[in-house]
Design an enzyme around this catalytic site. Structure first.
Site, mmCIF file in Angstrom:
data_model
loop_
_atom_site.group_PDB
_atom_site.id
_atom_site.type_symbol
_atom_site.label_atom_id
_atom_site.label_comp_id
_atom_site.label_asym_id
_atom_site.label_seq_id
_atom_site.Cartn_x
_atom_site.Cartn_y
_atom_site.Cartn_z
ATOM 1 N N LYS A 142 0.848 -1.192 0.000
ATOM 2 C CA LYS A 142 0.000 0.000 0.000
ATOM 3 C C LYS A 142 0.881 1.239 0.000
ATOM 4 C CE LYS A 142 -2.417 1.621 3.702
ATOM 5 N NZ LYS A 142 -2.229 3.081 3.751
ATOM 6 N N GLY A 160 0.690 -2.031 8.778
ATOM 7 C CA GLY A 160 1.839 -1.139 8.622
ATOM 8 C C GLY A 160 2.884 -1.406 9.679
ATOM 9 N N ARG A 161 2.815 -0.634 10.754
ATOM 10 C CA ARG A 161 3.883 -0.661 11.769
ATOM 11 C C ARG A 161 4.218 -2.025 12.357
ATOM 12 N NH1 ARG A 161 1.067 4.489 14.426
ATOM 13 N NH2 ARG A 161 -0.664 3.354 13.476
ATOM 14 N N ASP A 193 -3.474 4.382 -1.703
ATOM 15 C CA ASP A 193 -4.361 4.815 -0.615
ATOM 16 C C ASP A 193 -4.307 6.332 -0.485
ATOM 17 O OD1 ASP A 193 -6.029 4.795 1.582
ATOM 18 O OD2 ASP A 193 -4.454 4.190 2.992
ATOM 19 N N THR A 241 -10.146 3.827 11.177
ATOM 20 C CA THR A 241 -10.024 2.921 12.323
ATOM 21 C C THR A 241 -9.363 3.609 13.522
ATOM 22 O OG1 THR A 241 -8.112 2.028 11.141
ATOM 23 C CG2 THR A 241 -10.106 0.713 11.148
ATOM 24 N N LYS A 295 -7.178 8.272 -0.504
ATOM 25 C CA LYS A 295 -8.402 8.745 0.173
ATOM 26 C C LYS A 295 -8.921 10.044 -0.437
ATOM 27 C CE LYS A 295 -7.301 6.581 4.607
ATOM 28 N NZ LYS A 295 -5.897 6.172 4.385
ATOM 29 N N LEU A 296 -9.270 9.964 -1.721
ATOM 30 C CA LEU A 296 -9.741 11.167 -2.416
ATOM 31 C C LEU A 296 -11.077 11.638 -1.854
ATOM 32 C CD1 LEU A 296 -9.081 10.283 -6.184
ATOM 33 C CD2 LEU A 296 -7.479 11.186 -4.478
ATOM 34 N N HIS A 297 -11.238 12.940 -1.817
ATOM 35 C CA HIS A 297 -12.536 13.530 -1.482
ATOM 36 C C HIS A 297 -12.509 14.980 -1.953
ATOM 37 C CE1 HIS A 297 -15.809 14.681 1.629
ATOM 38 N NE2 HIS A 297 -16.313 14.373 0.467
ATOM 39 N N ASP A 298 -13.306 15.277 -2.973
ATOM 40 C CA ASP A 298 -13.314 16.620 -3.563
ATOM 41 C C ASP A 298 -14.603 16.733 -4.356
ATOM 42 O OD1 ASP A 298 -12.469 19.105 -4.830
ATOM 43 O OD2 ASP A 298 -10.399 18.494 -4.462
ATOM 44 N N ILE A 299 -14.764 17.790 -5.143
ATOM 45 C CA ILE A 299 -15.961 17.874 -5.984
ATOM 46 C C ILE A 299 -15.894 16.759 -7.038
ATOM 47 C CG2 ILE A 299 -16.314 20.341 -5.591
ATOM 48 C CD1 ILE A 299 -15.111 20.769 -8.438
HETATM 49 O O1 C5P Z 1 0.699 1.081 11.010
HETATM 50 P P1 C5P Z 1 -0.733 0.654 10.870
HETATM 51 O O2 C5P Z 1 -0.889 -0.857 10.762
HETATM 52 O O3 C5P Z 1 -1.643 1.264 11.916
HETATM 53 O O4 C5P Z 1 -1.156 1.237 9.448
HETATM 54 C C1 C5P Z 1 -2.475 1.193 8.955
HETATM 55 C C2 C5P Z 1 -2.528 1.793 7.584
HETATM 56 O O5 C5P Z 1 -3.870 1.735 7.113
HETATM 57 C C3 C5P Z 1 -2.087 3.242 7.495
HETATM 58 O O6 C5P Z 1 -1.365 3.379 6.277
HETATM 59 C C4 C5P Z 1 -3.369 4.029 7.454
HETATM 60 O O7 C5P Z 1 -3.260 5.191 6.655
HETATM 61 C C5 C5P Z 1 -4.334 3.043 6.777
HETATM 62 N N1 C5P Z 1 -5.748 3.198 7.112
HETATM 63 C C6 C5P Z 1 -6.260 3.107 8.395
HETATM 64 N N2 C5P Z 1 -7.600 3.273 8.637
HETATM 65 C C7 C5P Z 1 -8.446 3.521 7.635
HETATM 66 C C8 C5P Z 1 -7.952 3.604 6.317
HETATM 67 C C9 C5P Z 1 -6.590 3.435 6.096
HETATM 68 O O8 C5P Z 1 -5.485 2.850 9.327
HETATM 69 N N3 C5P Z 1 -9.745 3.627 7.855
#
Ligand code: C5P
Length: 247
Positions: free
Chosen positions: A48, A220-221, A75, A130, A77-81
């Protein structure tokens, strides 16, 4: 190696365990991203690219990773007109990614669905971050709470013709009947047992997410911040595989 981003997606039930893990390359630049993908090697087939890396010059990596046979989730996350979302989506469709996120507002989702046209790009509606709980949604002006807001946006996503949703794996079981069998449920907020939660609020383990019916897990982390990212990714893939067996 799995098929490239342009390949026709397999049915939800047949996605191999490894391809269900999407590693968030939340790093500042292309050099750091390449260093991480090298460390992860064949352990990870789906990446991602989010705002941090994209704004750090990372968008060309979408095509690069796709050419290496990886699938890529853009990722942004677009949001606009509507006009802007539609045209931006059309440009992003040319990059070679598999997924693009837009916020799950009806107008925005409809515009993105038009913008991707006949390309293989699939649009995911982001329901409620989340990192949000009921109190933070209320602070932002939404009195309905996480559960009802996610359900409302799921119904609207289905009507808008997008391909899937981003939501917490704590909500997937409730949302599946609303969106039907065809829509992809992609879940961030994944934390292996004992992992640091960080800023996430609605967290679920990889195994529980799969048992709850999630199709793809965004991590991610817990992977990129691990002392041994490859071993961390392999452990998550093993947990996904075991949960799929039991599903
Ligand atoms: O490091 P971690 O596992 O928390 O990363 C979660 C990833 O998912 C991040 O890149 C974050 O931008 C993305 N994300 C999220 N919640 C959402 C949509 C995307 O955590 N609702």
């Amino acid at each position: 190696m799995s098929a490239s981003s342009a390949a026709a997606p397999v049915s939800r039930q047949q996605i191999p365990a490894r391809d269900r893990l999407i590693v968030a390359l939340d790093v500042p630049d292309v050099a750091a991203a390449r260093a991480m993908t090298r460390r992860l090697g064949d352990a990870v087939t789906f990446y991602k690219i989010g705002m941090e890396l994209a704004y750090g010059g990372g968008l060309p990596l979408v095509g690069e990773l796709a050419a290496e046979g990886r699938q890529v989730f853009v990722d942004l996350k677009l949001h606009d007109i509507s006009n802007t979302v539609e045209k931006a989506t059309a440009r992003i469709a040319g990059l070679g990614g598999r997924f693009l996120t837009v916020h799950a507002y009806p107008q925005t989702m409809r515009a993105a669905a038009r913008g991707r046209g006949d390309s293989p790009l699939q649009i995911l509606g982001v329901t409620v971050m989340t990192s949000y709980d009921d109190a933070e949604l209320l602070e932002a002006g939404y009195a309905a709470g996480v559960r009802d807001t996610v359900a409302l946006r799921a119904r609207q996503a289905r009507e808008a013709g997008v391909d899937g949703l981003v939501l917490s794996a704590g909500e997937t079981a409730e949302i599946r009947p609303i969106v039907g069998d065809g829509m992809l449920l992609v879940t961030p907020g994944i934390r292996p047992a004992g992992a640091d939660v960080g800023d996430q609020k609605r967290v679920v383990t990889p195994g529980q997410a799969i048992r709850n019916g999630a199709d793809y897990l965004v991590v991610g982390r817990p992977v990129t911040g691990a002392a041994d990212p490859r071993a961390a990714a392999e452990a998550i893939v093993a947990e996904i595989a075991a949960a799929l067996e039991a599903r």
